[in-house]
Design an enzyme around this catalytic site. Sequence first.
Site, mmCIF file in Angstrom:
data_model
loop_
_atom_site.group_PDB
_atom_site.id
_atom_site.type_symbol
_atom_site.label_atom_id
_atom_site.label_comp_id
_atom_site.label_asym_id
_atom_site.label_seq_id
_atom_site.Cartn_x
_atom_site.Cartn_y
_atom_site.Cartn_z
ATOM 1 N N TYR A 1 -5.978 14.095 -14.906
ATOM 2 C CA TYR A 1 -5.663 14.501 -16.273
ATOM 3 C C TYR A 1 -4.495 15.483 -16.289
ATOM 4 C CZ TYR A 1 -6.506 15.795 -21.135
ATOM 5 O OH TYR A 1 -6.369 16.009 -22.483
ATOM 6 N N LYS B 1 -0.875 14.995 -18.223
ATOM 7 C CA LYS B 1 -0.449 15.899 -19.289
ATOM 8 C C LYS B 1 0.738 16.766 -18.881
ATOM 9 C CE LYS B 1 -3.244 14.568 -22.527
ATOM 10 N NZ LYS B 1 -2.725 13.921 -23.765
#
Length: 233
Positions: A152, A156
């Site tokens: 993740y 991001k």
Amino acid sequence: MQSLENKVVYITGGSKGIGFGIAKVLLDNGLKVAISARNYEDLQKARQSLGDENVLIIQSDVSKFEDEVKAVEQIVATFGKLDVVVANAGVGKFSPVDEMSLEDWNAMIGTNLTGVFHTLKATVDQLKQHKGYYISIASLAGTNFFAKGAGYNASKFGVVGFTQAAMLDLRSYDIKCTTIMPGSVTSHFANHVPEADGWKIQPADLGEMVVHLLQMNPNVLPSKIEVRPSKTS
């Protein structure tokens, strides 16, 4: 203050959570909105909840460029143009890096990062034509790493870097690019069921932020916005 009259907005991942909240606020402010998601049933429920004739629902998987091209074609065919894009679609799967599956890694990179590129690539001609605005929804996880967040975080961090570089590439066309980096938000993200989350950022708060961005003096560009709950719980 910039006028919002006759603006057309495309929001990916718009059937739930942050995307839905942004769509609701923009509709309340008189904009025309297209929302996309992978699940058509979720889109139908979202349209019923939004209850507005200015909503177009589109089934699209942002990890597939051809889906995003078709989405833009539908938007232009329905509304005649596209002014604003909110690249919001995202998934989160959390595990230690040594236990992370290839499927989870590919899902996050494919949706969260490659999907952001696909959405911009598919919409950029419309944005050039209408001196538009491209907004990506990243996360505080785009600058703050955490355990079990390798995939993740990677996606991001990539969204933040991608959007900032795109801002430099596209501002000569009078296209604005901003990435919004929320902290804790009340949503269904990562299969969470919102309950007593009143202390968190609400999706509508981010919708209001998008409205403020669109109304700003054209000489001003908040290119990266970090936003947190004012309290911890």
